[in-house]
Structures are given as structure tokens and as C-alpha cells.
Design a protein around this motif. Structure first.
Motif, PDB file in Angstrom:
ATOM      1  N   LYS A  80       0.745  -1.248   0.000  1.00  0.00           N
ATOM      2  CA  LYS A  80       0.000   0.000   0.000  1.00  0.00           C
ATOM      3  C   LYS A  80       0.783   1.311   0.000  1.00  0.00           C
ATOM      4  N   HIS A  81       2.101   1.321   0.145  1.00  0.00           N
ATOM      5  CA  HIS A  81       2.802   2.600   0.219  1.00  0.00           C
ATOM      6  C   HIS A  81       2.580   3.385  -1.076  1.00  0.00           C
ATOM      7  N   PRO A  82       2.000   4.599  -0.993  1.00  0.00           N
ATOM      8  CA  PRO A  82       1.603   5.320  -2.215  1.00  0.00           C
ATOM      9  C   PRO A  82       2.764   5.670  -3.148  1.00  0.00           C
ATOM     10  N   THR A  83       3.896   6.043  -2.610  1.00  0.00           N
ATOM     11  CA  THR A  83       5.028   6.381  -3.473  1.00  0.00           C
ATOM     12  C   THR A  83       5.529   5.148  -4.199  1.00  0.00           C
ATOM     13  N   MET A  84       5.661   4.041  -3.485  1.00  0.00           N
ATOM     14  CA  MET A  84       6.123   2.809  -4.117  1.00  0.00           C
ATOM     15  C   MET A  84       5.099   2.285  -5.127  1.00  0.00           C
ATOM     16  N   ARG A  85       3.828   2.463  -4.838  1.00  0.00           N
ATOM     17  CA  ARG A  85       2.805   2.039  -5.814  1.00  0.00           C
ATOM     18  C   ARG A  85       2.943   2.828  -7.104  1.00  0.00           C
ATOM     19  N   ALA A  86       3.192   4.135  -6.990  1.00  0.00           N
ATOM     20  CA  ALA A  86       3.345   4.972  -8.182  1.00  0.00           C
ATOM     21  C   ALA A  86       4.604   4.598  -8.961  1.00  0.00           C
ATOM     22  N   ILE A  87       5.689   4.391  -8.248  1.00  0.00           N
ATOM     23  CA  ILE A  87       6.936   4.026  -8.922  1.00  0.00           C
ATOM     24  C   ILE A  87       6.797   2.665  -9.596  1.00  0.00           C
ATOM     25  N   ALA A  88       6.310   1.673  -8.878  1.00  0.00           N
ATOM     26  CA  ALA A  88       6.164   0.335  -9.447  1.00  0.00           C
ATOM     27  C   ALA A  88       5.200   0.345 -10.631  1.00  0.00           C
ATOM     28  N   GLY A  89       4.175   1.179 -10.555  1.00  0.00           N
ATOM     29  CA  GLY A  89       3.216   1.274 -11.656  1.00  0.00           C
ATOM     30  C   GLY A  89       3.834   1.788 -12.936  1.00  0.00           C
ATOM     31  N   SER A  90       4.958   2.490 -12.820  1.00  0.00           N
ATOM     32  CA  SER A  90       5.620   3.030 -14.005  1.00  0.00           C
ATOM     33  C   SER A  90       6.655   2.066 -14.583  1.00  0.00           C
TER      34      SER A  90
END
Length: 116
Positions: A80-90
Motif C-alpha cells: 500500500k505505500h503510495p510512493t512505491m505504488r506509483a513508482i512500481a506502476g511506471s
């Protein structure tokens, strides 16, 4: 009908697994991809306080399969960490494999710009 559906689902799962297994990480290619990681994962004892307090792990020496699995879990929203979710999503599957290979080739004490 149920049996056919079950077979189709199993075949799709195996195809996805086979594709994931054919991706080989390239530590050299990751050198241009890890800049976004260094800001948090290269600082011993670093903690992030948004949205709650997280202790940020050092990635050097971590196993490549674990890193790939963690990045995939962030991308799927299972972590759930929002920054890691955004990075991994890219990241593409190849990006994840490259980054994982890069960090697995290091030790926790390896400077971020040096491979073993």
C-alpha cells in the motif's frame, strides 16, 4: 463447461509464469533506472513519515526474486505505500528484473554506483 473454463484459466496462468521466467535482469541496464530508488533506499536507517512512518529498507544484497515480487505487489496494489505504488506502476517487467538484478549484485554496504 466448468472443466473447459478451469483448463483455460490454468493455461493462462502457466503462460504468464513462463513469460515472467523468460525475462532476464540486466544489472548494467538498471544503472540508468535506479535513480528514483537511491533517494530513499540508499540512506541507512531512513524513515518516511507519509502517510505513516515506514522504515525504508536497504536493497543491496536482497534477492532478485524478492525484489521483483515486491515491485509486482506494489504495482497490483497488494502493498500500500503510495510512493512505491506509483513508482512500481511506471515500471515494466523488464525494468523490475533489471533493478532486481542490480540490487542483488550488491551488498548492503556497496556504494550505489558500484556493482560487485
Amino acid at each position: 463447461m466448468k472443466k473447459l473454463l478451469t483448463v483455460a484459466i490454468a493455461a493462462a496462468a502457466l503462460a504468464g509464469t513462463a513469460q515472467a521466467q523468460t525475462i532476464q535482469g540486466n544489472a548494467k541496464a538498471a544503472e540508468a533506472k535506479v535513480a528514483m530508488c537511491i533517494g530513499c533506499h540508499a540512506i541507512p536507517g531512513y524513515r518516511v513519515a507519509y502517510p505513516e512512518i515506514y522504515s525504508v529498507p536497504m536493497l543491496g544484497g536482497q534477492s532478485a526474486p524478492y525484489i521483483v515480487a515486491a515491485l509486482q505487489a506494489y504495482k497490483k496494489g497488494e502493498r500500500k505505500h503510495p510512493t512505491m505504488r506509483a513508482i512500481a506502476g511506471s515500471l515494466s517487467d523488464q525494468d523490475m528484473a533489471d533493478i532486481a538484478e542490480y540490487y542483488s549484485a550488491q551488498t548492503p554496504a556497496t556504494p550505489m554506483n558500484k556493482l560487485k
